[in-house]
Enzyme design. Sequence first.
Site, PDB file in Angstrom:
ATOM      1  N   TYR A 191       0.823  -1.217   0.000  1.00 34.65           N
ATOM      2  CA  TYR A 191       0.000   0.000   0.000  1.00 34.65           C
ATOM      3  C   TYR A 191       0.859   1.270   0.000  1.00 34.65           C
ATOM      4  CZ  TYR A 191      -3.994  -3.037   1.174  1.00 34.65           C
ATOM      5  OH  TYR A 191      -4.959  -4.004   1.165  1.00 34.65           O
ATOM      6  N   LYS A 207       3.458 -15.440   2.138  1.00 40.24           N
ATOM      7  CA  LYS A 207       3.360 -16.218   0.891  1.00 40.24           C
ATOM      8  C   LYS A 207       4.794 -16.530   0.464  1.00 40.24           C
ATOM      9  CE  LYS A 207       0.813 -17.909  -2.458  1.00 40.24           C
ATOM     10  NZ  LYS A 207      -0.001 -19.119  -2.261  1.00 40.24           N
ATOM     11  N   ASP A 242      -3.104 -18.326   1.765  1.00 42.58           N
ATOM     12  CA  ASP A 242      -4.270 -19.060   1.249  1.00 42.58           C
ATOM     13  C   ASP A 242      -4.755 -20.081   2.271  1.00 42.58           C
ATOM     14  OD1 ASP A 242      -1.735 -20.022   0.697  1.00 42.58           O
ATOM     15  OD2 ASP A 242      -2.280 -21.038  -1.150  1.00 42.58           O
ATOM     16  N   ASP A 281      -5.203  -6.762   6.024  1.00 45.69           N
ATOM     17  CA  ASP A 281      -6.421  -6.051   5.643  1.00 45.69           C
ATOM     18  C   ASP A 281      -7.533  -7.068   5.364  1.00 45.69           C
ATOM     19  OD1 ASP A 281      -8.192  -4.173   4.740  1.00 45.69           O
ATOM     20  OD2 ASP A 281      -7.027  -3.541   2.996  1.00 45.69           O
ATOM     21  N   ASP A 287     -10.699  -8.637   8.252  1.00 45.81           N
ATOM     22  CA  ASP A 287     -12.121  -8.545   7.904  1.00 45.81           C
ATOM     23  C   ASP A 287     -12.764  -9.923   7.932  1.00 45.81           C
ATOM     24  OD1 ASP A 287     -12.269  -5.844   7.611  1.00 45.81           O
ATOM     25  OD2 ASP A 287     -13.138  -5.904   5.592  1.00 45.81           O
TER      26      ASP A 287
END
Length: 356
Positions: free
Chosen positions: A142, A192, A224, A248, A252
């Site tokens: 980001y 990852k 994943d 992020d 959620d």
Amino acid sequence: MNYNIAVVPGDGIGPEVVSETIGVLDKVGEKFGHTFTYQYVLAGGAAIDETGRCLPDETVEICKNSDAVLLGAVGGPKWDSLPGDERPERALLGLRKALGLFANLRPAMVFDELADASPLKPEIIEGGLDIAVVRELTGGIYFGKKGTVASTDLGPAAYDVEQYAEEEVRRIAKVAFDMAMKRNRKVTSVDKANVLESSRLWRRVVAEVAKDYPEVELENFYVDNAAMQLVRNPKQFDVIVTSNIFGDILSDEASQITGSIGMLPSASLAKGNFGMYEPVHGSAPDIAGRDLANPIATILSAAMMLRYTFGLGEEADAVESAVKRFLSEGYRTPDIAAGKASVGTKEAGRLIADMI
Ligand code: NAD
């Protein structure tokens, strides 16, 4: 002991839920012999109306000079037509930056009494659930280099770079391990590393930090797999630590498992013990000013402030126990009442304060 708290009530239901939370903090002070001094400051839509700017310098100064910040919520339809840079929500980014808040902590708790609200099967969350997601907040993709390429073999393109420096990973890993020491002593680092170089660095640095915490178990999950395990077997997690973008998404996902947005607290932490505490939800303009808002997310955010910034574990336990008692005695605010009898924001705040 006296603690100075900068209070940002904000917009919509912000002032309502903050006011009940102050009532709870005052009760904690009375019971345990502390004083909390509040300095009220403007941010968001309320600040735009008053000063023309969503984050006045005075607010930043007062927040910086306080021991912790308590924030309600900002934003609302009244300011929706303003350009992006001038919108109330910008105040949050400004505060994060000015206060050096690099770690976001969101616990996802399912109270046994509210298990029905979870979209997961009862047997998966039986006995309650308590996960903390620690998300790196100021680095990664980001904030990395980004741009567009006018022409490639496949036409115009765009890119965003995921980059982490060792020190950025080290400081967020420390937050996660310190947190695990105050909880169930397990950290799951999510990356990852099978594909990304930045994840391989992440994994190596987290393993180095783990050496300083021999009592804490460390496991590494690919993102994943973590996303899958969160809905398959969420009880295996204690503290999850991950990068900005993975956090992020996973925070959620984890919060949705709980099923009730009015119950979810959060903290954004800086170096040392400084932090900004706020509910996960927004300003809920649809119910603002009608004594309908659930103040529990903000009250639980204040419990986190007591635990993580002030080091007052017993006091934090007392607030969390009062919330549990409120629920187990059958009290509900309208959002979690499933159509049954409920109490208003003020009554909920008063009852929880009385149960401290
Ligand atoms: P929201 O979280 O404000 O509301 C979503 C839904 O949940 C609404 O139906 C609302 O009534 C309900 N809800 C939220 N909190 C509740 C509570 N404590 N008790 C009972 N019900 C509750 O999200 P939104 O509607 O997408 O956003 C409204 C405004 O808030 C927007 O301006 C948005 O930009 C802003 N916002 C601010 C923050 C923040 O300040 N941290 C976060 C998210 C959204």
